[in-house]
Design a protein around this motif. Structure first.
Motif, PDB file in Angstrom:
ATOM      1  N   LYS A  31       0.653  -1.310  -0.014  1.00 56.56           N
ATOM      2  CA  LYS A  31      -0.269   0.021  -0.280  1.00 56.56           C
ATOM      3  C   LYS A  31       0.796   1.291  -0.518  1.00 56.56           C
ATOM      4  O   LYS A  31       2.355   1.912   0.094  1.00 56.56           O
ATOM      5  CB  LYS A  31      -0.896   0.169   1.069  1.00 56.56           C
ATOM      6  N   ALA A  32       0.274   2.198  -0.691  1.00 53.10           N
ATOM      7  CA  ALA A  32       1.139   3.008  -0.940  1.00 53.10           C
ATOM      8  C   ALA A  32       1.070   4.044   0.636  1.00 53.10           C
ATOM      9  O   ALA A  32       2.537   4.254   1.096  1.00 53.10           O
ATOM     10  CB  ALA A  32       0.466   4.636  -1.376  1.00 53.10           C
ATOM     11  N   PRO A 166     -17.074 -11.327 -19.002  1.00 51.43           N
ATOM     12  CA  PRO A 166     -16.719 -10.357 -18.828  1.00 51.43           C
ATOM     13  C   PRO A 166     -16.935  -9.984 -17.188  1.00 51.43           C
ATOM     14  O   PRO A 166     -18.219  -9.456 -17.188  1.00 51.43           O
ATOM     15  CB  PRO A 166     -17.090  -9.730 -19.465  1.00 51.43           C
ATOM     16  N   GLN A 167     -15.904  -9.375 -16.127  1.00 53.04           N
ATOM     17  CA  GLN A 167     -16.591  -8.925 -15.402  1.00 53.04           C
ATOM     18  C   GLN A 167     -15.002  -8.214 -15.250  1.00 53.04           C
ATOM     19  O   GLN A 167     -14.186  -7.457 -16.031  1.00 53.04           O
ATOM     20  CB  GLN A 167     -15.430 -10.075 -13.969  1.00 53.04           C
ATOM     21  N   LEU A 168     -15.361  -6.100 -14.396  1.00 56.70           N
ATOM     22  CA  LEU A 168     -14.502  -5.346 -14.158  1.00 56.70           C
ATOM     23  C   LEU A 168     -14.135  -5.830 -12.212  1.00 56.70           C
ATOM     24  O   LEU A 168     -14.885  -5.687 -12.114  1.00 56.70           O
ATOM     25  CB  LEU A 168     -14.869  -4.042 -14.823  1.00 56.70           C
ATOM     26  N   VAL A 169     -12.553  -5.207 -12.566  1.00 53.56           N
ATOM     27  CA  VAL A 169     -12.027  -5.064 -11.250  1.00 53.56           C
ATOM     28  C   VAL A 169     -11.207  -5.015 -10.951  1.00 53.56           C
ATOM     29  O   VAL A 169     -10.424  -3.798 -11.404  1.00 53.56           O
ATOM     30  CB  VAL A 169     -11.848  -6.956 -11.060  1.00 53.56           C
ATOM     31  N   ARG A 170     -10.899  -4.424  -8.994  1.00 54.80           N
ATOM     32  CA  ARG A 170     -10.185  -3.784  -8.613  1.00 54.80           C
ATOM     33  C   ARG A 170     -10.163  -4.598  -7.286  1.00 54.80           C
ATOM     34  O   ARG A 170     -10.203  -4.843  -6.762  1.00 54.80           O
ATOM     35  CB  ARG A 170     -10.695  -2.293  -8.219  1.00 54.80           C
ATOM     36  N   MET A 171      -8.327  -5.054  -7.009  1.00 52.90           N
ATOM     37  CA  MET A 171      -8.014  -5.183  -6.464  1.00 52.90           C
ATOM     38  C   MET A 171      -7.849  -4.674  -5.158  1.00 52.90           C
ATOM     39  O   MET A 171      -7.667  -3.809  -5.354  1.00 52.90           O
ATOM     40  CB  MET A 171      -6.577  -6.437  -6.874  1.00 52.90           C
ATOM     41  N   SER A 172      -7.427  -5.083  -3.733  1.00 59.09           N
ATOM     42  CA  SER A 172      -7.655  -4.368  -2.684  1.00 59.09           C
ATOM     43  C   SER A 172      -7.048  -4.864  -1.899  1.00 59.09           C
ATOM     44  O   SER A 172      -6.723  -6.134  -1.464  1.00 59.09           O
ATOM     45  CB  SER A 172      -9.096  -4.342  -1.932  1.00 59.09           C
ATOM     46  N   LEU A 173      -6.024  -3.978  -0.858  1.00 64.39           N
ATOM     47  CA  LEU A 173      -4.899  -4.493  -0.512  1.00 64.39           C
ATOM     48  C   LEU A 173      -5.032  -4.378   1.215  1.00 64.39           C
ATOM     49  O   LEU A 173      -5.826  -3.178   1.635  1.00 64.39           O
ATOM     50  CB  LEU A 173      -3.170  -4.274  -0.144  1.00 64.39           C
ATOM     51  N   ASN A 174      -4.700  -5.055   2.271  1.00 61.40           N
ATOM     52  CA  ASN A 174      -4.757  -4.699   3.514  1.00 61.40           C
ATOM     53  C   ASN A 174      -3.209  -4.545   4.278  1.00 61.40           C
ATOM     54  O   ASN A 174      -3.405  -3.417   4.669  1.00 61.40           O
ATOM     55  CB  ASN A 174      -5.237  -6.124   4.769  1.00 61.40           C
ATOM     56  N   GLY A 180      -3.673  -9.408  -1.093  1.00 55.99           N
ATOM     57  CA  GLY A 180      -4.456  -8.717  -2.207  1.00 55.99           C
ATOM     58  C   GLY A 180      -5.971  -9.728  -2.782  1.00 55.99           C
ATOM     59  O   GLY A 180      -6.128 -11.014  -2.151  1.00 55.99           O
ATOM     60  N   GLN A 181      -6.908  -9.100  -2.431  1.00 59.40           N
ATOM     61  CA  GLN A 181      -8.701  -9.856  -2.531  1.00 59.40           C
ATOM     62  C   GLN A 181      -9.098  -8.706  -3.687  1.00 59.40           C
ATOM     63  O   GLN A 181      -8.733  -7.732  -3.800  1.00 59.40           O
ATOM     64  CB  GLN A 181      -8.932 -10.010  -1.572  1.00 59.40           C
ATOM     65  N   PRO A 182     -10.049  -9.327  -4.780  1.00 59.51           N
ATOM     66  CA  PRO A 182     -10.140  -8.872  -5.289  1.00 59.51           C
ATOM     67  C   PRO A 182     -12.013  -8.076  -5.409  1.00 59.51           C
ATOM     68  O   PRO A 182     -12.721  -8.997  -4.053  1.00 59.51           O
ATOM     69  CB  PRO A 182     -10.698  -9.806  -7.097  1.00 59.51           C
ATOM     70  N   VAL A 183     -12.494  -7.020  -5.398  1.00 64.08           N
ATOM     71  CA  VAL A 183     -13.564  -7.159  -5.424  1.00 64.08           C
ATOM     72  C   VAL A 183     -14.713  -6.485  -7.705  1.00 64.08           C
ATOM     73  O   VAL A 183     -13.718  -6.392  -8.429  1.00 64.08           O
ATOM     74  CB  VAL A 183     -13.866  -5.436  -5.477  1.00 64.08           C
ATOM     75  N   LYS A 184     -15.201  -7.651  -7.450  1.00 62.15           N
ATOM     76  CA  LYS A 184     -15.970  -7.201  -8.918  1.00 62.15           C
ATOM     77  C   LYS A 184     -17.569  -6.942  -9.208  1.00 62.15           C
ATOM     78  O   LYS A 184     -17.501  -6.635  -8.775  1.00 62.15           O
ATOM     79  CB  LYS A 184     -15.882  -9.019  -9.357  1.00 62.15           C
ATOM     80  N   ARG A 236      -1.707   4.883 -12.010  1.00 64.33           N
ATOM     81  CA  ARG A 236      -0.052   4.268 -11.477  1.00 64.33           C
ATOM     82  C   ARG A 236      -0.733   4.077 -10.213  1.00 64.33           C
ATOM     83  O   ARG A 236       0.471   2.828  -9.615  1.00 64.33           O
ATOM     84  CB  ARG A 236       0.079   6.245 -10.829  1.00 64.33           C
ATOM     85  N   ASP A 237      -1.536   3.558  -9.498  1.00 68.04           N
ATOM     86  CA  ASP A 237      -2.120   2.659  -8.185  1.00 68.04           C
ATOM     87  C   ASP A 237      -2.673   1.973  -8.603  1.00 68.04           C
ATOM     88  O   ASP A 237      -3.979   2.606  -9.066  1.00 68.04           O
ATOM     89  CB  ASP A 237      -1.918   3.791  -7.111  1.00 68.04           C
ATOM     90  N   PRO A 238      -2.144  -0.037  -8.992  1.00 67.56           N
ATOM     91  CA  PRO A 238      -3.568  -0.361  -9.911  1.00 67.56           C
ATOM     92  C   PRO A 238      -4.088  -1.014  -8.654  1.00 67.56           C
ATOM     93  O   PRO A 238      -4.944  -1.637  -8.645  1.00 67.56           O
ATOM     94  CB  PRO A 238      -2.610  -1.257 -10.257  1.00 67.56           C
ATOM     95  N   TYR A 239      -4.012  -0.479  -6.970  1.00 72.79           N
ATOM     96  CA  TYR A 239      -5.109  -1.054  -6.263  1.00 72.79           C
ATOM     97  C   TYR A 239      -6.446  -0.210  -5.325  1.00 72.79           C
ATOM     98  O   TYR A 239      -6.000   1.138  -6.068  1.00 72.79           O
ATOM     99  CB  TYR A 239      -4.229  -1.746  -5.134  1.00 72.79           C
ATOM    100  N   ASP A 240      -7.161  -0.645  -4.955  1.00 72.56           N
ATOM    101  CA  ASP A 240      -8.647   0.071  -4.614  1.00 72.56           C
ATOM    102  C   ASP A 240      -8.645  -0.694  -3.092  1.00 72.56           C
ATOM    103  O   ASP A 240      -8.866  -1.257  -2.811  1.00 72.56           O
ATOM    104  CB  ASP A 240      -9.549   0.257  -5.881  1.00 72.56           C
ATOM    105  N   ASP A 241      -7.978   1.053  -2.667  1.00 72.67           N
ATOM    106  CA  ASP A 241      -8.188   0.942  -0.006  1.00 72.67           C
ATOM    107  C   ASP A 241      -9.039   1.467  -0.425  1.00 72.67           C
ATOM    108  O   ASP A 241      -9.385   1.108   1.076  1.00 72.67           O
ATOM    109  CB  ASP A 241      -7.246   0.866   0.016  1.00 72.67           C
ATOM    110  N   VAL A 242     -10.489   2.387  -1.370  1.00 69.74           N
ATOM    111  CA  VAL A 242     -11.157   3.401  -0.250  1.00 69.74           C
ATOM    112  C   VAL A 242     -12.388   2.170   0.635  1.00 69.74           C
ATOM    113  O   VAL A 242     -12.352   3.011   1.253  1.00 69.74           O
ATOM    114  CB  VAL A 242     -12.169   4.250  -1.934  1.00 69.74           C
ATOM    115  N   TRP A 243     -12.704   1.471  -0.616  1.00 71.25           N
ATOM    116  CA  TRP A 243     -13.853   0.623  -0.406  1.00 71.25           C
ATOM    117  C   TRP A 243     -13.207  -0.535   0.474  1.00 71.25           C
ATOM    118  O   TRP A 243     -14.107  -1.321   0.128  1.00 71.25           O
ATOM    119  CB  TRP A 243     -14.924   0.190  -0.933  1.00 71.25           C
ATOM    120  N   ASN A 244     -12.139  -0.682   1.111  1.00 73.64           N
ATOM    121  CA  ASN A 244     -11.600  -2.113   1.920  1.00 73.64           C
ATOM    122  C   ASN A 244     -12.619  -3.255   2.450  1.00 73.64           C
ATOM    123  O   ASN A 244     -11.685  -3.798   3.298  1.00 73.64           O
ATOM    124  CB  ASN A 244     -10.632  -1.937   2.025  1.00 73.64           C
ATOM    125  N   GLY A 245     -13.966  -2.865   3.144  1.00 80.19           N
ATOM    126  CA  GLY A 245     -14.346  -2.354   4.287  1.00 80.19           C
ATOM    127  C   GLY A 245     -14.534  -1.990   5.477  1.00 80.19           C
ATOM    128  O   GLY A 245     -14.261  -2.598   6.630  1.00 80.19           O
TER     129      GLY A 245
END
Length: 245
Positions: A31-32, A166-174, A180-184, A236-245
């Protein structure tokens, strides 16, 4: 492995970690927010390498005034060969530089979508730019309230479920890529006929009340009604942590 080889490997490892921390390369793995710790670790490794060289230099000077037997014993000391494994992360980052998690991880891992504590107010009017996780959370746990027929834009990478849909995905990191885990989001509507896994897309469309289940863990996967789609460069940052529960 002797002390000089240890110092060289520690220096290379520290320099590689510093390079990753000073560039966007580290965003593939952690994570950044962990960047300061990464830079600190790299600096510690470099300082340790320099200190090892200095210690050996002082020791070699002192050995000149010792008895020959004592000097031979000092110079003959070696560390276990397993120490050469330190070279592996250096070679991996310098020669291979593994990419960020993508479609393979997404299709083999169940969705990590979790219900957030609340939903902030959406801006009024115009096109909504939402993340994959934000749209999925609002669609599943807020029944699309506030989305309605408003135009929405979402960016993510392409993955294909076991049936080829097809699915659109972003991976989320703790913490790092290891957890890493996906949200689809399942795509429907005007979806391009040929989609390449791991390609990044910006899709435009509207909320869909349809839902399906992730075949890996039966987690909820909402649909998105696509009206148009275009390829975009990886962010630039391929991961999405905004909605990581």
């Amino acid at each position: 492995m002797n002390r000089q080889a240890q110092a060289a490997l520690l220096f290379l490892l520290g320099a590689t970690v510093l390079h990753a921390g000073l560039t966007d390369l580290h965003l593939r793995y952690v994570k950044a927010g962990l960047r300061p710790l990464l830079l600190l670790c790299g600096a510690v490794l470099v300082v340790t390498a320099v200190a090892t060289v200095w210690y050996e230099w002082r020791g070699s000077r002192g050995s000149r005034v010792r008895r020959d037997g004592d000097s031979d014993d000092h110079q003959g000391h070696r560390e276990p060969r397993v120490s050469w494994l330190l070279a592996l992360p250096v070679l991996a980052l310098i020669l291979v530089a593994p990419p960020a998690l993508g479609s393979y991880s997404a299709t083999h891992t169940g969705t990590a979508l979790q219900k957030p504590f609340g939903f902030p107010e959406l801006p009024a009017g115009g096109t909504l730019r939402l993340g994959v996780g934000e749209y999925a959370a609002r669609a599943v746990y807020d029944d699309g309230r506030g989305l309605g027929d408003r135009p929405i834009e979402i960016t993510g990478f392409v993955a294909l479920d076991p049936s080829g849909a097809p699915q659109l995905v972003r991976m989320s990191l703790n913490c790092c890529a290891a957890d890493g885990q996906p949200v689809k989001i399942a795509l429907t509507g005007e979806v391009p006929p040929v989609l390449q896994p791991d390609a990044w897309l910006e899709v435009s469309g509207t909320y869909s009340p349809r839902r399906t289940k992730d075949p890996v863990n039966d987690g909820p996967v909402p649909y998105f009604e696509v009206t148009s789609a275009k390829p975009v460069p990886a962010p630039r940052d391929p991961y999405d942590d905004v909605w990581n529960g």
